[in-house]
Design a protein around this motif. Structure first.
Motif, PDB file in Angstrom:
ATOM      1  N   MET A   1       7.355  56.254  30.513  1.00 27.79           N
ATOM      2  CA  MET A   1       8.676  56.851  30.683  1.00 27.79           C
ATOM      3  C   MET A   1       8.511  58.178  31.407  1.00 27.79           C
ATOM      4  SD  MET A   1      11.515  57.700  27.752  1.00 27.79           S
ATOM      5  CE  MET A   1      10.825  59.191  27.071  1.00 27.79           C
ATOM      6  N   GLN A   2       9.357  58.401  32.397  1.00 26.88           N
ATOM      7  CA  GLN A   2       9.350  59.664  33.138  1.00 26.88           C
ATOM      8  C   GLN A   2      10.675  60.371  32.888  1.00 26.88           C
ATOM      9  OE1 GLN A   2       8.442  59.291  37.304  1.00 26.88           O
ATOM     10  NE2 GLN A   2       9.150  61.366  37.777  1.00 26.88           N
ATOM     11  N   THR A   3      10.628  61.689  32.738  1.00 26.28           N
ATOM     12  CA  THR A   3      11.859  62.451  32.527  1.00 26.28           C
ATOM     13  C   THR A   3      12.273  63.130  33.829  1.00 26.28           C
ATOM     14  OG1 THR A   3      10.674  64.444  31.822  1.00 26.28           O
ATOM     15  CG2 THR A   3      11.307  62.885  30.096  1.00 26.28           C
ATOM     16  N   TYR A   4      13.582  63.386  33.936  1.00 29.08           N
ATOM     17  CA  TYR A   4      14.152  64.039  35.122  1.00 29.08           C
ATOM     18  C   TYR A   4      15.035  65.182  34.658  1.00 29.08           C
ATOM     19  CZ  TYR A   4      12.631  59.878  37.570  1.00 29.08           C
ATOM     20  OH  TYR A   4      11.867  58.868  38.085  1.00 29.08           O
TER      21      TYR A   4
ATOM     22  N   ILE B   1      21.661  70.189  25.610  1.00 26.72           N
ATOM     23  CA  ILE B   1      22.025  71.072  24.493  1.00 26.72           C
ATOM     24  C   ILE B   1      21.407  70.580  23.183  1.00 26.72           C
ATOM     25  CG2 ILE B   1      24.124  71.993  25.544  1.00 26.72           C
ATOM     26  CD1 ILE B   1      25.743  69.929  23.990  1.00 26.72           C
ATOM     27  N   GLY B   2      20.377  69.784  23.314  1.00 22.82           N
ATOM     28  CA  GLY B   2      19.658  69.256  22.163  1.00 22.82           C
ATOM     29  C   GLY B   2      18.292  68.766  22.609  1.00 22.82           C
ATOM     30  N   PRO B   3      17.577  68.099  21.711  1.00 20.96           N
ATOM     31  CA  PRO B   3      16.223  67.630  22.023  1.00 20.96           C
ATOM     32  C   PRO B   3      16.234  66.301  22.792  1.00 20.96           C
ATOM     33  CG  PRO B   3      16.734  67.172  19.743  1.00 20.96           C
ATOM     34  CD  PRO B   3      17.918  67.911  20.303  1.00 20.96           C
ATOM     35  N   TYR B   4      16.677  66.337  24.034  1.00 21.59           N
ATOM     36  CA  TYR B   4      16.718  65.151  24.873  1.00 21.59           C
ATOM     37  C   TYR B   4      16.617  65.564  26.332  1.00 21.59           C
ATOM     38  CZ  TYR B   4      21.647  66.510  25.193  1.00 21.59           C
ATOM     39  OH  TYR B   4      22.806  67.213  25.378  1.00 21.59           O
ATOM     40  N   ALA B   5      16.353  64.589  27.204  1.00 22.82           N
ATOM     41  CA  ALA B   5      16.229  64.837  28.637  1.00 22.82           C
ATOM     42  C   ALA B   5      17.562  64.567  29.331  1.00 22.82           C
ATOM     43  CB  ALA B   5      15.153  63.920  29.222  1.00 22.82           C
ATOM     44  N   GLN B   6      17.759  65.167  30.498  1.00 26.47           N
ATOM     45  CA  GLN B   6      18.940  64.844  31.300  1.00 26.47           C
ATOM     46  C   GLN B   6      18.925  63.382  31.706  1.00 26.47           C
ATOM     47  OE1 GLN B   6      18.676  67.696  34.497  1.00 26.47           O
ATOM     48  NE2 GLN B   6      20.152  69.070  33.525  1.00 26.47           N
ATOM     49  N   ALA B   7      17.739  62.852  31.967  1.00 25.09           N
ATOM     50  CA  ALA B   7      17.589  61.440  32.319  1.00 25.09           C
ATOM     51  C   ALA B   7      16.140  61.031  32.121  1.00 25.09           C
ATOM     52  CB  ALA B   7      18.014  61.187  33.760  1.00 25.09           C
ATOM     53  N   VAL B   8      15.946  59.743  31.909  1.00 24.62           N
ATOM     54  CA  VAL B   8      14.605  59.162  31.831  1.00 24.62           C
ATOM     55  C   VAL B   8      14.609  57.864  32.627  1.00 24.62           C
ATOM     56  CG1 VAL B   8      14.108  60.168  29.572  1.00 24.62           C
ATOM     57  CG2 VAL B   8      14.993  57.837  29.712  1.00 24.62           C
ATOM     58  N   SER B   9      13.418  57.496  33.116  1.00 24.91           N
ATOM     59  CA  SER B   9      13.304  56.206  33.796  1.00 24.91           C
ATOM     60  C   SER B   9      12.303  55.341  33.059  1.00 24.91           C
ATOM     61  CB  SER B   9      12.875  56.391  35.248  1.00 24.91           C
ATOM     62  OG  SER B   9      11.571  56.951  35.318  1.00 24.91           O
TER      63      SER B   9
ATOM     64  N   ASP C   1      10.836  51.060  33.681  1.00 24.10           N
ATOM     65  CA  ASP C   1      10.915  49.725  34.275  1.00 24.10           C
ATOM     66  C   ASP C   1      11.912  49.624  35.429  1.00 24.10           C
ATOM     67  OD1 ASP C   1       8.956  48.667  32.555  1.00 24.10           O
ATOM     68  OD2 ASP C   1      10.453  48.301  30.996  1.00 24.10           O
ATOM     69  N   GLY C   2      11.950  50.639  36.279  1.00 28.21           N
ATOM     70  CA  GLY C   2      12.777  50.579  37.479  1.00 28.21           C
ATOM     71  C   GLY C   2      14.225  51.009  37.301  1.00 28.21           C
ATOM     72  N   PHE C   3      14.547  51.495  36.108  1.00 28.61           N
ATOM     73  CA  PHE C   3      15.917  51.940  35.855  1.00 28.61           C
ATOM     74  C   PHE C   3      15.933  53.386  35.387  1.00 28.61           C
ATOM     75  CE2 PHE C   3      16.329  47.388  35.610  1.00 28.61           C
ATOM     76  CZ  PHE C   3      17.511  47.159  36.284  1.00 28.61           C
ATOM     77  N   LEU C   4      16.996  54.076  35.738  1.00 31.75           N
ATOM     78  CA  LEU C   4      17.234  55.441  35.295  1.00 31.75           C
ATOM     79  C   LEU C   4      18.349  55.419  34.264  1.00 31.75           C
ATOM     80  CD1 LEU C   4      16.577  58.509  35.951  1.00 31.75           C
ATOM     81  CD2 LEU C   4      18.723  58.450  37.254  1.00 31.75           C
ATOM     82  N   PHE C   5      18.128  56.084  33.149  1.00 32.70           N
ATOM     83  CA  PHE C   5      19.111  56.182  32.078  1.00 32.70           C
ATOM     84  C   PHE C   5      19.483  57.649  31.927  1.00 32.70           C
ATOM     85  CE2 PHE C   5      16.317  52.640  31.401  1.00 32.70           C
ATOM     86  CZ  PHE C   5      17.159  51.602  31.031  1.00 32.70           C
ATOM     87  N   THR C   6      20.731  57.993  32.223  1.00 31.04           N
ATOM     88  CA  THR C   6      21.137  59.391  32.069  1.00 31.04           C
ATOM     89  C   THR C   6      21.623  59.629  30.643  1.00 31.04           C
ATOM     90  OG1 THR C   6      23.499  59.214  32.597  1.00 31.04           O
ATOM     91  CG2 THR C   6      21.960  59.399  34.467  1.00 31.04           C
TER      92      THR C   6
END
Length: 127
Positions: free
Chosen positions: A1-4, A13-21, A23-28
């Motif tokens: 998993m890569q973070t963006y 505003i909490g313990p999470y990333a703006q987005a992660v990728s 298997d070829g998909f980005l999840f915001t």
């Protein structure tokens, strides 16, 4: 998993990333109508917040080399479904002719008293 992350969208505003990728998909992560410069909700009600949410998401997508044309699924949370027609107008302006799958649900409340929150799933560019 890569973070963006990008400074062109509000920081988490909490313990999470703006987005992660994965298997070829980005999840915001969900974005609300925060001004990235101030960290405050934009003034102007639902329309201003919805436009800011989409601007924030555009920046997050861009940080991963994506755009709205790469979105395959949107999930939208609103505090009042009476805003649905205005939401459709603003969303349509942002996405143009692109029509990903979408869910819209009314919720009792959103972080910081926001009126709308959107998260996206996008296909990452190949290569």
């Amino acid at each position: 998993m890569q973070t963006y992350a990008t400074g062109d969208a509000p920081q988490a505003i909490g313990p999470y990333a703006q987005a992660v990728s994965s298997d070829g998909f980005l999840f915001t992560s969900g974005q609300v109508g925060l001004d990235p410069a101030t960290g405050q909700l934009v003034a102007g009600g639902f329309e201003a917040q919805a436009r800011q949410v989409l601007a924030n998401l555009r920046a997050v997508l861009r940080s991963a080399g994506c755009g709205f044309a790469d979105v395959v699924k949107a999930t939208i949370f609103v505090t009042d479904l009476a805003s649905f027609p205005l939401l459709n107008q603003i969303y349509g302006e942002a996405l143009g002719e692109h029509r990903p799958a979408r869910s819209t649900v009314q919720v009792a409340g959103l972080p910081l008293g926001a009126l709308v929150e959107i998260d996206l799933v996008a296909r990452l560019p190949e290569g």
